[in-house]
Motif scaffolding. Structure first.
Motif, short mmCIF file in Angstrom:
data_model
loop_
_atom_site.label_atom_id
_atom_site.label_comp_id
_atom_site.label_asym_id
_atom_site.label_seq_id
_atom_site.Cartn_x
_atom_site.Cartn_y
_atom_site.Cartn_z
N THR A 1 86.60 -33.80 178.50
CA THR A 1 86.86 -34.12 177.10
C THR A 1 88.27 -33.70 176.68
O THR A 1 88.98 -34.44 175.99
CB THR A 1 85.82 -33.44 176.20
N LEU A 2 88.69 -32.49 177.09
CA LEU A 2 90.03 -32.01 176.74
C LEU A 2 91.10 -32.97 177.26
O LEU A 2 92.04 -33.34 176.54
CB LEU A 2 90.25 -30.61 177.33
N GLN B 1 94.51 -28.07 185.22
CA GLN B 1 95.23 -28.41 183.99
C GLN B 1 94.25 -29.07 183.02
O GLN B 1 93.13 -29.43 183.39
CB GLN B 1 96.40 -29.35 184.27
N SER B 2 94.67 -29.23 181.78
CA SER B 2 93.86 -29.97 180.82
C SER B 2 94.78 -30.89 180.00
O SER B 2 95.15 -31.96 180.47
CB SER B 2 93.05 -29.03 179.93
N GLN B 3 95.24 -30.44 178.81
CA GLN B 3 96.07 -31.32 177.99
C GLN B 3 97.40 -31.67 178.65
O GLN B 3 98.02 -32.68 178.29
CB GLN B 3 96.33 -30.68 176.62
N GLY C 1 87.67 -43.64 182.84
CA GLY C 1 86.61 -42.92 183.53
C GLY C 1 87.10 -41.62 184.11
O GLY C 1 88.30 -41.36 184.22
N THR C 2 86.13 -40.77 184.45
CA THR C 2 86.43 -39.45 185.02
C THR C 2 85.49 -39.19 186.18
O THR C 2 84.27 -39.32 186.05
CB THR C 2 86.24 -38.34 183.96
N CYS D 1 94.23 -44.77 182.68
CA CYS D 1 94.13 -43.62 183.57
C CYS D 1 92.70 -43.42 184.05
O CYS D 1 91.74 -43.74 183.35
CB CYS D 1 94.59 -42.34 182.87
N VAL D 2 92.60 -42.89 185.25
CA VAL D 2 91.34 -42.35 185.77
C VAL D 2 91.56 -40.89 186.05
O VAL D 2 92.54 -40.52 186.72
CB VAL D 2 90.91 -43.10 187.06
N LEU D 3 90.70 -40.05 185.54
CA LEU D 3 90.80 -38.62 185.78
C LEU D 3 89.97 -38.28 187.01
O LEU D 3 88.82 -38.71 187.14
CB LEU D 3 90.29 -37.83 184.58
N ASN D 4 90.55 -37.47 187.89
CA ASN D 4 89.87 -37.10 189.13
C ASN D 4 89.77 -35.59 189.23
O ASN D 4 90.66 -34.86 188.80
CB ASN D 4 90.64 -37.67 190.34
N ARG D 5 88.66 -35.14 189.80
CA ARG D 5 88.40 -33.72 190.08
C ARG D 5 88.35 -32.87 188.81
O ARG D 5 88.84 -31.74 188.79
CB ARG D 5 89.43 -33.16 191.06
N ALA D 6 87.77 -33.43 187.76
CA ALA D 6 87.50 -32.63 186.57
C ALA D 6 86.40 -31.63 186.88
O ALA D 6 85.46 -31.92 187.62
CB ALA D 6 87.10 -33.53 185.40
#
Length: 437
Positions: free
Chosen positions: A162-163, A127-129, A177-178, A150-155
Motif C-alpha cells: 500500500t505504501l 524501500q517504500s515511498q 499489480g504487486t 509499474c509492477v511491484l516485486n518482492r513486497a
C-alpha cells in the motif's frame, strides 16, 4: 489482427524481470492469447524460457549488433503469428554502450524505434515511498520512452504494498499489480546466468507457479491494454548471418546449446537444412553435411564425458579433412588440445586447433565485439566485419601456434587484438556472432 507489444523493463538486473515475463507469457497463453517472447541484448538462455512458457520459438533483438532494418525484419516476422509480443529487457532499461542514436544495445532503443511502451518492474524490497522517486525518474528521463505503468516485486506485506502503490499513484503512474516476496519463484542460476530451461527438472511446473503468481497478483487485462499495436515499417534481412552451408551439421545437446534463434530461423528460411548431432552421445557430424557448427554452451561441465567420446573426436577430425568446422566459445574450447575443468582436471579435446583452455583459472570476459575476419570461413569472407559479443569465464592458458581467426575490437571500435585460431578447414574463437557488421 495486429499484434500488440510491451517491454518489461527495470532499473537493474536482478529486479525480477525474467520471472515476471515468464509468468505473464504463460498466463496470457492460458487465456488463449497468441503470445511470443523477445529478449533484448545478447542472451541465449532467456529465449529458451520464453519458448518453454509459450510453446513458440523465442527471439533476440540487439540494437547494437543488428542494424535497424534487420531489427524491423525480425520483429515483424515474429509478430506475424502473435496477438501479443512481450519484450524482456536485458539489465536496466537504459543500460547500453555509448554509440550512435538507438544503437546502444539497451531496450530503450527498441522503445524509441518501435514506439513500444514499458511496464516497469520495481524490486521494492528495502524501500517504500522511494519507489515512487525511481518510477518518477524513469517516467521523465526520456520523453521518447513511454512508461505505461509499474509492477511491484518482492513486497514484504500488504502494508508495504500500500505504501509503495499510493506513492506511485500520486505521481500519475498506475500500479498494475504487486508480487509479494516468495523464494519459491526464484529461478536457479549458474556462472553464465540462469540454468537453462531444458535442464530444469520441473520446468513446466515452475512456469505454472510463476503464471499462478502473476494471475493472482497482476491485472492482466490492464497489462494487455497497456500494450500498443505493433505497426512498424518492413525491414530487410540482408545483414543477417548467411547460412554457412546447405546442410549444416549442428552440435546440439546439454554441452552445446548457445545458438541464437534468429540464426536458425534465417538459415532455414534461406533453404539450409540443420542436421543435429550429439557429441555427448559420441556422435560424429554426419558425413553428408557440408559444414559443421559447434556452438557455445557448457563443455566445462561435461569435459570428462566429452574426452571419452572417441567416435565424436575421430569423426570430427575426418570431417575436418575436407569440410569446414567452426566452433564458437564452448565449441572453440572443444576444438583445442585440452580443457581444464573447475576441479583442475585436464581433459583431452579434439586437437583440431592447438590452444589449451582452462575453467579452473577463471577470468570473466564480457562485452560487445567487432570481428574482422582474416580468411574466408563459415562466418563470412576475408575482410568482412561481424558484430557479436563475448561472455565466458574460461580462458586460453596456452595459445598454440595456429593462425588467428579474426582481429577484434570492442563495441566502441577500440582494437583488442587477434582472436581465436584457424588451421586448415577448422576455425574458432570465443566470439559469438550476432549479425553482419
Amino acid at each position: 489482427m495486429t499484434a500488440r507489444a510491451l517491454i518489461i523493463g527495470a532499473p537493474r538486473s536482478g529486479s525480477g524481470k525474467t520471472s515476471v515475463t515468464i509468468g505473464l507469457l504463460r498466463a496470457f497463453a492460458r487465456r488463449g492469447v497468441k503470445v511470443r517472447g523477445i529478449k533484448t541484448g545478447p542472451d541465449y538462455i532467456d529465449p529458451g524460457f520464453h519458448a518453454a512458457a509459450t510453446g513458440l520459438p523465442g527471439l533476440n533483438l540487439d540494437s547494437w549488433a543488428m542494424e535497424p532494418g534487420l531489427l524491423r525484419h525480425l520483429a515483424n516476422t515474429h509478430a506475424e503469428s502473435a496477438d501479443l509480443l512481450v519484450i524482456e529487457s536485458a539489465m536496466g532499461l537504459f543500460d547500453g554502450i555509448r554509440s550512435e542514436p538507438n544503437r546502444s544495445g539497451a531496450a530503450s532503443d527498441l522503445a524509441r524505434l518501435f514506439g513500444v511502451p514499458v511496464l516497469l518492474v520495481l524490486d521494492v524490497s528495502g524501500q517504500s515511498q522511494t519507489a515512487a522517486a525511481i518510477a518518477y525518474g524513469f517516467a521523465h528521463y526520456d520523453p521518447q520512452v513511454s512508461i505505461a505503468g509499474c509492477v511491484l516485486n518482492r513486497a514484504g506485506s500488504e502494508r508495504h504494498r500500500t505504501l509503495c502503490t499510493d506513492a506511485i499513484n500520486d505521481i500519475g503512474l498506475p500500479v498494475l499489480g504487486t508480487v509479494l516476496r516468495d523464494p519459491t519463484l526464484i529461478l536457479p542460476e549458474r556462472h553464465l546466468g540462469l540454468v537453462q530451461a531444458s535442464e530444469h527438472p520441473e520446468m513446466d511446473a515452475h512456469i505454472n507457479r510463476l503464471a499462478d503468481a502473476m494471475e493472482a497478483s497482476l491485472d492482466l487485462d490492464a497489462i494487455f491494454n497497456a500494450a500498443r499495436p505493433f505497426e512498424i515499417p518492413g525491414g530487410s534481412n540482408d545483414r543477417a548471418l548467411a547460412p554457412p552451408g546447405q546442410r549444416i551439421a549442428l552440435a546440439q545437446d546439454a554441452a552445446f546449446t548457445f545458438l541464437y534463434p534468429h540464426h536458425t530461423h534465417h538459415w532455414r528460411a534461406a533453404g539450409a537444412e540443420l542436421v543435429p548431432f550429439s557429441p555427448l552421445d559420441d556422435e560424429a557430424p554426419p558425413a553428408d553435411c557440408d559444414v559443421c557448427w559447434i556452438p557455445g554452451g557448457y563443455p566445462e561441465l561435461h569435459a570428462g564425458r566429452l574426452a571419452a567420446c572417441d567416435n565424436f573426436r575421430m569423426g570430427l577430425a575426418q570431417f575436418a579433412e575436407t569440410k569446414p568446422v567452426h566452433g564458437e566459445c564452448g565449441g572453440y574450447m572443444v576444438l583445442g588440445e585440452t580443457l581444464e575443468d573447475a576441479d583442475g582436471v585436464t581433459h583431452r579435446m579434439a586437437s583440431l586447433l592447438s590452444h589449451h583452455t582452462s575453467f579452473a583459472k577463471r577470468k570473466m570476459n564480457l562485452g560487445y565485439r567487432q570481428a574482422t575476419l582474416l580468411s574466408n570461413c563459415p562466418l563470412g569472407r576475408e575482410g568482412e566485419t561481424v558484430r557479436g559479443h563475448e561472455f565466458h569465464y574460461a580462458r586460453v592458458v596456452s595459445p598454440g601456434d595456429d593462425t588467428p581467426f579474426a582481429m577484434i575490437a570492442d563495441g566502441l571500435g577500440k582494437p583488442i587484438g587477434p582472436s581465436g585460431g584457424r588451421r586448415g578447414h577448422v576455425s574458432g574463437s570465443f566470439f559469438h556472432a550476432i549479425a553482419a557488421g
